[in-house]
Design a protein around this motif. Structure first.
Motif, PDB file in Angstrom:
ATOM      1  N   ALA A  19      36.501  16.689  56.078  1.00  0.00           N
ATOM      2  CA  ALA A  19      37.743  15.917  56.029  1.00  0.00           C
ATOM      3  C   ALA A  19      37.458  14.442  55.755  1.00  0.00           C
ATOM      4  O   ALA A  19      38.112  13.809  54.925  1.00  0.00           O
ATOM      5  N   TYR A  22      36.442  13.978  52.091  1.00  0.00           N
ATOM      6  CA  TYR A  22      37.602  14.002  51.199  1.00  0.00           C
ATOM      7  C   TYR A  22      38.417  12.727  51.303  1.00  0.00           C
ATOM      8  O   TYR A  22      38.846  12.166  50.295  1.00  0.00           O
ATOM      9  N   HIS A  25      36.754   9.916  49.620  1.00  0.00           N
ATOM     10  CA  HIS A  25      36.777  10.158  48.181  1.00  0.00           C
ATOM     11  C   HIS A  25      38.156   9.867  47.583  1.00  0.00           C
ATOM     12  O   HIS A  25      38.269   9.241  46.533  1.00  0.00           O
ATOM     13  N   LEU A  26      39.205  10.312  48.270  1.00  0.00           N
ATOM     14  CA  LEU A  26      40.562  10.206  47.720  1.00  0.00           C
ATOM     15  C   LEU A  26      41.200   8.835  47.957  1.00  0.00           C
ATOM     16  O   LEU A  26      41.998   8.382  47.151  1.00  0.00           O
ATOM     17  N   MET A  52      31.044  20.921  49.757  1.00  0.00           N
ATOM     18  CA  MET A  52      31.562  19.627  49.299  1.00  0.00           C
ATOM     19  C   MET A  52      30.882  19.190  48.006  1.00  0.00           C
ATOM     20  O   MET A  52      31.509  18.585  47.139  1.00  0.00           O
ATOM     21  N   GLU A  55      32.521  20.077  44.952  1.00  0.00           N
ATOM     22  CA  GLU A  55      33.677  19.237  44.631  1.00  0.00           C
ATOM     23  C   GLU A  55      33.243  17.850  44.157  1.00  0.00           C
ATOM     24  O   GLU A  55      34.069  16.964  43.973  1.00  0.00           O
ATOM     25  N   ARG A 115      37.376  24.533  53.307  1.00  0.00           N
ATOM     26  CA  ARG A 115      37.273  23.273  52.553  1.00  0.00           C
ATOM     27  C   ARG A 115      38.556  23.000  51.772  1.00  0.00           C
ATOM     28  O   ARG A 115      39.084  21.881  51.795  1.00  0.00           O
ATOM     29  N   ASP A 116      39.065  24.014  51.107  1.00  0.00           N
ATOM     30  CA  ASP A 116      40.254  23.833  50.267  1.00  0.00           C
ATOM     31  C   ASP A 116      41.490  23.508  51.104  1.00  0.00           C
ATOM     32  O   ASP A 116      42.323  22.690  50.707  1.00  0.00           O
ATOM     33  N   ARG A 119      41.212  19.930  52.108  1.00  0.00           N
ATOM     34  CA  ARG A 119      41.591  19.057  50.995  1.00  0.00           C
ATOM     35  C   ARG A 119      43.111  18.923  50.898  1.00  0.00           C
ATOM     36  O   ARG A 119      43.640  17.824  50.737  1.00  0.00           O
ATOM     37  N   ARG A 120      43.823  20.064  51.006  1.00  0.00           N
ATOM     38  CA  ARG A 120      45.296  20.024  50.937  1.00  0.00           C
ATOM     39  C   ARG A 120      45.869  19.107  52.007  1.00  0.00           C
ATOM     40  O   ARG A 120      46.760  18.298  51.756  1.00  0.00           O
ATOM     41  N   VAL A 122      44.308  16.684  53.680  1.00  0.00           N
ATOM     42  CA  VAL A 122      43.911  15.284  53.473  1.00  0.00           C
ATOM     43  C   VAL A 122      44.760  14.653  52.376  1.00  0.00           C
ATOM     44  O   VAL A 122      45.201  13.503  52.507  1.00  0.00           O
ATOM     45  N   GLU A 123      45.035  15.401  51.307  1.00  0.00           N
ATOM     46  CA  GLU A 123      45.890  14.865  50.228  1.00  0.00           C
ATOM     47  C   GLU A 123      47.279  14.512  50.761  1.00  0.00           C
ATOM     48  O   GLU A 123      47.837  13.473  50.413  1.00  0.00           O
TER      49      GLU A 123
END
Length: 131
Positions: A19, A22, A25-26, A52, A55, A115-116, A119-120, A122-123
């Motif tokens: 987390a 991500y 990164h984002l 990770m 990604e 992981r996916d 990501r959702r 965290v976005e």
């Protein structure tokens, strides 16, 4: 003011590290990112590192860190991941509990969906914190 997000899981070796990776990164420097564990492991989960890396995010150099009260005080948002009652609570903070499977001891095929999902989430968090 830059918001600070703290990710907490028991070992700070899998979910919270992914987390944090991500979010860094984002969001870049628009959000301060912390992660810690109530009982930190010796090292970050290798399978989490590999998942990770797929990604394009390198968390191999991260070290599990012990959760401190000061980290919780610094944070605007505290996101816990399956540490239950071990996570300290301070009134006035925004808390979220993300219920996620523990990647510990799992192979890469089991870790990718975790992981996916991270990501959702965290976005969505980035979209809320950085209008």
């Amino acid at each position: 003011m830059t918001p600070t997000v703290l990710f907490v899981c028991v070992h700070n070796a899998g979910r919270s590290q992914m987390a944090a990776g991500y979010l860094q990164h984002l969001a870049g420097d628009r959000i301060e990112v912390l992660s810690a564990g109530s009982q930190p492991a010796d090292q970050v989960n290798r399978v989490a590192v590999a998942a990770m890396a797929e990604e394009g995010i390198d968390i191999a150099a991260e070290q599990p860190k012990v959760l401190t009260e000061s980290a919780v005080r610094e944070a605007d948002v505290v996101i816990t991941m399956g540490c239950g009652d071990e996570c300290p609570f301070f009134p006035g903070k925004r808390y979220e509990d993300w219920v996620l499977d523990d990647p510990a001891g799992q192979g890469i095929d089991a870790v990718r969906p975790i992981r996916d999902e991270i990501r959702r989430r965290v976005e969505a968090l980035v979209a809320e914190l950085i209008p």
